[in-house]
Design an enzyme around this catalytic site. Structure first.
Site: not given
Ligand code: ADP
Length: 398
Positions: A7, A91, A180, A241, A385
């Protein structure tokens, strides 16, 4: 079979080596501050002490060289040589409309990824750097791109289109993509397993509540809507955010504060969310919990507003799917945070949801927290993940 999951961020690189016969992690770690002073690589074998190598890393290749050296080290390594790595799963943040599934990386895929990078200028170029560096090190090993956006490509038009001139979609591909995806896929699949049913027969809402947060509606195994949009800024309130706002606010703040659009965009991404709402107290829910318990009104406001937004989306998605069988909480807050789960579940009473408060306090394990009489099964499902990426990598190379 052994799969290395990568990743790659702009200045960091997370990795895990998994044995896919047992699905166990053999070793994992993180390279930080790549291209910046004070860079280091951590290496944690499944059995053994964590090692941190502090060395200048000019690029991702330098970091990967150290990672491979550690993985194959006669003393602390977990494999004898690099030939034992059967595949690498990357990823990859944005697949645009081009990639609805994971793909084997070749020159054509790289070219398309470069084109799609416009949609994710912060993420895709970093992912590509990781891919190129890995290709140099392991030129004969299959490399697979696993996209954050792919799982959401099943959304119908009414979910993914914005009500702006249609030509912006045609010309620039402005639409909802969602992110996601590996987590929403993994968690919805596992949630179905936990109730002993097939995902194809269920309506599931997955609440991925981490630093970044998103929620998805998964009907009969396919994503039909998700809260993040063309970029990860839309939807739920997040650590830093804003999530949904009136787009007219941007021009208004530009004028009032004398900021450029880019500057306001940075505020919305980095200084908003619970950090902004809590009057810059913290983006971390542990700090906010503590402050709220100590009577800090801003922290309380941030938590209440956060939970309300999640509940509002759950309501919308129950309507979108014409029902809901399972609501699953995952990621940092979803897996660990009592206050957030309890705050959201309070709203769900209207749906006929009955949760066990003691179970809501339990952290970080697969657990059904609703009572048998509850109209909807509410559960905690830790996401994974890396495992999801490794499984998809295996599917592609088979
Ligand atoms: P990321 O999006 O960076 O992967 P995570 O999924 O790790 O984020 O989630 C991070 C969030 O989870 C943080 O706000 C953190 O406060 C929250 N969190 C993690 N552990 C706990 C805990 N034990 N109690 C409350 N909140 C927690």
């Amino acid at each position: 079979m052994k799969v290395l999951v990568i990743n790659a961020g702009s200045s960091s690189l997370k990795y895990q080596l998994l044995d896919m016969d047992t699905e166990k992690v053999l070793a994992k770690g993180l390279a930080e501050r790549i291209g910046i002073d004070g860079s280091n690589v951590s290496y944690q074998p499944a059995e053994g002490e964590k090692i941190v190598v502090e060395e200048p890393l000019k690029d991702h290749k330098d970091a990967l060289d150290i990672i491979i050296e550690k993985l194959t080290d006669p003393k602390v390594g977990v494999i004898e040589n690099i030939e034992e790595i059967d595949a690498v799963g990357h990823r990859t943040v944005h697949g645009g409309e081009e990639f609805a599934h994971s793909v084997l990386i070749d020159d054509a895929v790289i070219k398309t990824l470069e084109e799609v990078s416009e949609l994710a200028p912060l993420h895709n170029p970093a992912n590509l750097t990781g891919i190129r560096a890995m290709e140099e090190i392991l030129p004969d090993v299959p490399q697979v791109a696993v996209f954050d956006t792919a799982f959401h490509q099943t959304m119908p038009e009414e979910s993914y289109l914005y009500a702006i001139p249609y030509e912006y979609y045609e010309k620039y591909k402005v639409r909802r993509y969602g992110f996601h995806g590996t987590s929403h896929d993994f968690v919805s699949k596992h949630a179905a397993e936990l109730v002993g049913k097939d995902r194809k027969d269920l309506k599931i809402i997955v609440c991925h509540l981490g630093n970044g947060a998103s929620i998805s509606a998964v009907r009969n195994g396919e994503c039909v809507d998700t809260s993040m949009g063309m970029t990860p800024l839309e939807g739920l309130i997040m650590g830093t955010r804003s999530g949904d706002i009136d787009p007219a606010i941007i021009e208004y703040i530009c004028n009032k504060e004398g900021l450029t659009v880019e500057e306001v965009n940075a505020v919305l991404n980095k200084k908003s969310g619970v950090l902004g709402l809590s009057n810059h107290l913290s983006s971390d829910f542990r700090d906010l919990d503590e402050a709220a318990q100590g009577g800090n009104e801003y922290a309380k406001l941030a938590l209440d507003t956060y939970c309300y937004r999640v509940a509002k989306y759950i309501g919308a998605y129950a309507m979108a799917m014409q029902g809901v069988d399972i609501i699953a909480f995952t990621a940092g807050c979803g897996e660990n945070n009592y206050a957030v789960r309890a705050g959201v579940c309070e709203y769900l009473k209207y749906l006929g949801v009955v949760v066990n408060d003691e179970k809501l306090h339990i952290r970080g394990e697969d657990l059904i927290v609703s009572e048998p009489e509850s109209s909807v099964t509410v559960m905690i499902v830790p996401t994974n993940e890396e495992l999801s990426i490794a499984r998809q990598t295996m599917e592609v190379i088979k």
